[in-house]
Design a protein around this motif. Structure first.
Motif, mmCIF file in Angstrom:
data_model
loop_
_atom_site.group_PDB
_atom_site.id
_atom_site.type_symbol
_atom_site.label_atom_id
_atom_site.label_comp_id
_atom_site.label_asym_id
_atom_site.label_seq_id
_atom_site.Cartn_x
_atom_site.Cartn_y
_atom_site.Cartn_z
ATOM 1 N N UNK A 181 0.858 -1.185 0.000
ATOM 2 C CA UNK A 181 0.000 0.000 0.000
ATOM 3 C C UNK A 181 0.893 1.233 0.000
ATOM 4 N N UNK A 182 0.714 2.090 -1.001
ATOM 5 C CA UNK A 182 1.566 3.268 -1.158
ATOM 6 C C UNK A 182 0.721 4.476 -1.545
ATOM 7 N N UNK A 183 1.259 5.665 -1.316
ATOM 8 C CA UNK A 183 0.555 6.879 -1.722
ATOM 9 C C UNK A 183 0.603 7.057 -3.231
ATOM 10 N N UNK A 184 1.777 6.814 -3.814
ATOM 11 C CA UNK A 184 1.976 7.097 -5.237
ATOM 12 C C UNK A 184 3.157 6.301 -5.769
ATOM 13 N N UNK A 185 3.309 6.330 -7.080
ATOM 14 C CA UNK A 185 4.377 5.577 -7.735
ATOM 15 C C UNK A 185 5.614 6.449 -7.903
ATOM 16 N N UNK A 186 6.692 6.005 -7.286
ATOM 17 C CA UNK A 186 7.991 6.646 -7.449
ATOM 18 C C UNK A 186 9.039 5.525 -7.500
ATOM 19 N N UNK A 187 10.257 5.813 -8.006
ATOM 20 C CA UNK A 187 11.267 4.756 -8.099
ATOM 21 C C UNK A 187 11.529 4.043 -6.783
ATOM 22 N N UNK A 188 11.526 4.788 -5.671
ATOM 23 C CA UNK A 188 11.794 4.158 -4.376
ATOM 24 C C UNK A 188 10.675 3.214 -3.954
ATOM 25 N N UNK A 189 9.448 3.501 -4.393
ATOM 26 C CA UNK A 189 8.324 2.604 -4.098
ATOM 27 C C UNK A 189 8.454 1.321 -4.913
ATOM 28 N N UNK A 190 8.834 1.466 -6.173
ATOM 29 C CA UNK A 190 9.022 0.284 -7.022
ATOM 30 C C UNK A 190 10.148 -0.585 -6.483
ATOM 31 N N UNK A 191 11.245 0.049 -6.064
ATOM 32 C CA UNK A 191 12.364 -0.735 -5.524
ATOM 33 C C UNK A 191 11.954 -1.441 -4.241
ATOM 34 N N UNK A 192 11.183 -0.755 -3.419
ATOM 35 C CA UNK A 192 10.662 -1.363 -2.197
ATOM 36 C C UNK A 192 9.822 -2.591 -2.544
ATOM 37 N N UNK A 193 8.982 -2.462 -3.558
ATOM 38 C CA UNK A 193 8.127 -3.576 -3.977
ATOM 39 C C UNK A 193 8.961 -4.745 -4.485
ATOM 40 N N UNK A 194 9.971 -4.452 -5.267
ATOM 41 C CA UNK A 194 10.839 -5.505 -5.794
ATOM 42 C C UNK A 194 11.560 -6.221 -4.655
ATOM 43 N N UNK A 195 12.102 -5.436 -3.728
ATOM 44 C CA UNK A 195 12.846 -6.014 -2.596
ATOM 45 C C UNK A 195 11.963 -6.910 -1.732
ATOM 46 N N UNK A 196 10.684 -6.565 -1.628
ATOM 47 C CA UNK A 196 9.763 -7.314 -0.775
ATOM 48 C C UNK A 196 9.054 -8.447 -1.518
ATOM 49 N N UNK A 197 9.293 -8.549 -2.822
ATOM 50 C CA UNK A 197 8.623 -9.583 -3.603
ATOM 51 C C UNK A 197 7.140 -9.305 -3.803
ATOM 52 N N UNK A 198 6.791 -8.036 -3.866
ATOM 53 C CA UNK A 198 5.401 -7.615 -4.024
ATOM 54 C C UNK A 198 4.900 -7.900 -5.435
ATOM 55 N N UNK A 199 3.639 -8.346 -5.547
ATOM 56 C CA UNK A 199 3.068 -8.548 -6.884
ATOM 57 C C UNK A 199 1.949 -7.549 -7.194
ATOM 58 N N UNK A 200 1.488 -6.809 -6.169
ATOM 59 C CA UNK A 200 0.379 -5.867 -6.364
ATOM 60 C C UNK A 200 0.585 -4.628 -5.501
ATOM 61 N N UNK A 201 0.413 -3.456 -6.110
ATOM 62 C CA UNK A 201 0.470 -2.194 -5.353
ATOM 63 C C UNK A 201 -0.901 -1.534 -5.418
#
Length: 271
Positions: A46-66
């Protein structure tokens, strides 16, 4: 205990029931931005908006849905040129098969949405819509309520600053009043609603992104108008995470839900 696997379509249906896309402004781009209904959902960020740091966070955590508040794509893409920072973000989402769903003005308007959350964060009582449409039942953007007791201007500003965890506030007022008790709030950029808020008779109006010229108009309203920044909408992360966690328990979803820790506020302040 058996957990229920869910699809992206299941998740979309759940969120659309709470925050119907029909409530969104005509210009808004709510709903699915990446992914398809048949895809499985196992890890949600769950994020406020899409930014590179959010995408990297998702990748690091193995996230499949934002699940986010601000829609990532507002304008058409003419070229898929990775040199463009926004296109590069989209490419990373596709490369890592990350789905993105946005709830924006539909969530701002709906009950138990953005502006209810902001009003509750300020400990307002008797929270209600400022400009409800009695025909459609649409409550409109703004919410208003009152403090349990009158406050001084300094106390009001301190309360807003504390409630929204902001470093500074910008305010407009032609003349300080002895006391303030009623307040209206709109998350994001609510300057266009200034006249409707004035007509409601509240003492204080809190929003974000007030321009220079709207600031002059604010001085003429007789209200204390406070620009607390667009970033107060980061409350979305906490609130939507809680909503999804409760749904996970009730519906026995086999998912992991993570609140983003990335700071996406573009502004820094020199005090």
């Amino acid at each position: 205990m058996t957990r229920n696997k869910i699809s992206y379509g299941n998740l979309q249906a759940f969120l659309n029931e709470l925050y119907p896309q029909s409530l969104a402004e005509s210009w808004d781009k709510v709903g699915n931005h990446f992914g398809q209904a048949s895809d499985s959902v196992k890890k949600i960020l769950v994020a406020l908006e899409l930014r590179p740091q959010v995408i990297q966070e998702a990748i690091d955590l193995g996230i499949d849905t934002i699940v986010m508040h601000h829609p990532p794509i507002f304008h058409g893409i003419n070229r898929f040129d990775y040199a463009d920072p926004e296109v590069a973000m989209y490419a990373e989402l596709i490369k890592h098969d990350i789905k993105v769903f946005a709830l924006h003005t539909n969530l701002d308007v709906a009950p138990n949405g953005m502006n209810d959350w902001l009003a509750q964060a300020l400990d307002l009582e008797d929270i209600q819509a400022v400009t409800p449409d009695e025909v459609s039942g649409n409550p409109g953007l703004a919410r208003m309520g009152h403090f349990s007791q009158p406050l001084t201007r300094t106390q009001v500003l301190a309360k807003i600053k504390s409630a929204f965890k902001v470093d500074s506030l910008t305010y407009m007022e032609s003349q300080e009043k002895p006391a303030y008790q009623s307040l209206a709030v709109i998350g994001g950029a609510g300057g266009s609603e200034l006249e409707d808020i004035k007509a409601s008779g509240v003492d204080v109006f809190v929003t974000g992104d007030i321009s220079h010229h709207v600031g002059h108009q604010a001085l003429d309203t007789g209200m204390l108008v406070v620009d607390a920044s667009h970033y107060i909408e980061a409350i979305f992360i906490e609130k939507m995470t809680d909503i999804l966690e409760k749904a996970k328990i009730k519906k026995q979803w086999a998912v992991t839900i993570q609140a983003s820790k990335a700071n996406t506020n573009p502004f820094q302040y020199f005090n």
